[in-house]
Design a protein around this motif. Structure first.
Motif, PDB file in Angstrom:
ATOM      1  N   LYS A  32      -3.544  36.454 -40.006  1.00  0.00           N
ATOM      2  CA  LYS A  32      -4.041  36.256 -41.371  1.00  0.00           C
ATOM      3  C   LYS A  32      -2.889  36.214 -42.362  1.00  0.00           C
ATOM      4  O   LYS A  32      -2.881  35.420 -43.303  1.00  0.00           O
ATOM      5  N   LEU A  37      -5.119  32.247 -39.543  1.00  0.00           N
ATOM      6  CA  LEU A  37      -6.542  32.572 -39.661  1.00  0.00           C
ATOM      7  C   LEU A  37      -6.926  32.693 -41.123  1.00  0.00           C
ATOM      8  O   LEU A  37      -6.116  33.098 -41.961  1.00  0.00           O
ATOM      9  N   ASP A  38      -8.198  32.345 -41.444  1.00  0.00           N
ATOM     10  CA  ASP A  38      -8.671  32.580 -42.805  1.00  0.00           C
ATOM     11  C   ASP A  38      -9.297  33.968 -42.879  1.00  0.00           C
ATOM     12  O   ASP A  38      -9.259  34.739 -41.926  1.00  0.00           O
ATOM     13  N   ASP A  40     -12.342  34.990 -42.854  1.00  0.00           N
ATOM     14  CA  ASP A  40     -13.471  35.242 -41.961  1.00  0.00           C
ATOM     15  C   ASP A  40     -13.044  35.378 -40.512  1.00  0.00           C
ATOM     16  O   ASP A  40     -13.833  35.800 -39.675  1.00  0.00           O
ATOM     17  N   GLY A  41     -11.800  35.003 -40.180  1.00  0.00           N
ATOM     18  CA  GLY A  41     -11.322  35.106 -38.806  1.00  0.00           C
ATOM     19  C   GLY A  41     -11.352  33.780 -38.076  1.00  0.00           C
ATOM     20  O   GLY A  41     -11.135  33.732 -36.866  1.00  0.00           O
ATOM     21  N   ASN A  42     -11.670  32.665 -38.787  1.00  0.00           N
ATOM     22  CA  ASN A  42     -11.676  31.347 -38.158  1.00  0.00           C
ATOM     23  C   ASN A  42     -10.265  30.779 -38.152  1.00  0.00           C
ATOM     24  O   ASN A  42      -9.515  30.936 -39.121  1.00  0.00           O
ATOM     25  N   GLU A  43      -9.939  30.067 -37.066  1.00  0.00           N
ATOM     26  CA  GLU A  43      -8.596  29.514 -36.961  1.00  0.00           C
ATOM     27  C   GLU A  43      -8.447  28.296 -37.863  1.00  0.00           C
ATOM     28  O   GLU A  43      -9.267  27.381 -37.831  1.00  0.00           O
ATOM     29  N   LYS A  46      -5.198  24.800 -35.196  1.00  0.00           N
ATOM     30  CA  LYS A  46      -5.682  24.859 -33.817  1.00  0.00           C
ATOM     31  C   LYS A  46      -4.536  25.041 -32.831  1.00  0.00           C
ATOM     32  O   LYS A  46      -4.609  25.834 -31.923  1.00  0.00           O
TER      33      LYS A  46
END
Length: 153
Positions: A32, A37-38, A40-43, A46
């Motif tokens: 983060k 990562l943002d 919310d934990g989404n990559e 990639k």
């Protein structure tokens, strides 16, 4: 009273377990921070390219890089002040903004008024002179005993 090896082993083992447990959380926090990562934990990214990622360097590599940078800076400074490799005594530099000329000696670094640059330290010069004089005294009074006493007749 000193601690026993048994208690050291036990604390090392507990720390190992704690590191393993916190590794995932720490990795997410670092990602983060870097921006992979943002919130919310989404990559976001990639695939991370190895060239873009920072690679830790050993102290020896850092020292070599620093030495190389210093050498490059010295070469650039010499090229700037003295264009040729020949030893030049007096160098004249003309200021582009004011048009005034400034002459200084490349060996002593003194200008026409007898002053040195702001970065030059007189204390350092005195230390160097003192060291040189001590070396000269030692070499002047040095006599090789083996040469005078062991010459075959």
């Amino acid at each position: 009273m000193p601690r026993t090896n048994r208690s050291k082993k036990r604390t090392d083992e507990m720390n190992r377990i704690k590191r393993a447990r916190n590794y995932e959380k720490e990795l997410i926090r670092l990602k983060k921070t870097v921006g992979i990562l943002d919130k919310d934990g989404n990559e976001i990214v990639k695939q991370a390219i190895d060239d873009e990622m920072a690679v830790p360097k050993t102290p020896r590599q850092r020292r070599e890089m620093k030495d190389q940078a210093e050498v490059d800076a010295r070469v650039a400074y010499k090229d700037e002040v003295i264009p040729s490799n020949e030893p030049v005594e007096n160098i004249t530099i003309v200021n582009e903004n004011t048009g005034k000329s400034h002459t200084f000696n490349s060996k002593t670094l003194k200008d026409e008024y007898g002053t040195r640059p702001a970065w030059f330290k007189n204390r350092k010069l005195g230390k160097a002179k003192k060291k040189l004089n001590e070396f000269r005294k030692k070499t002047k009074n040095y006599k090789q005993k083996w040469a005078t006493s062991n010459i075959p007749l």
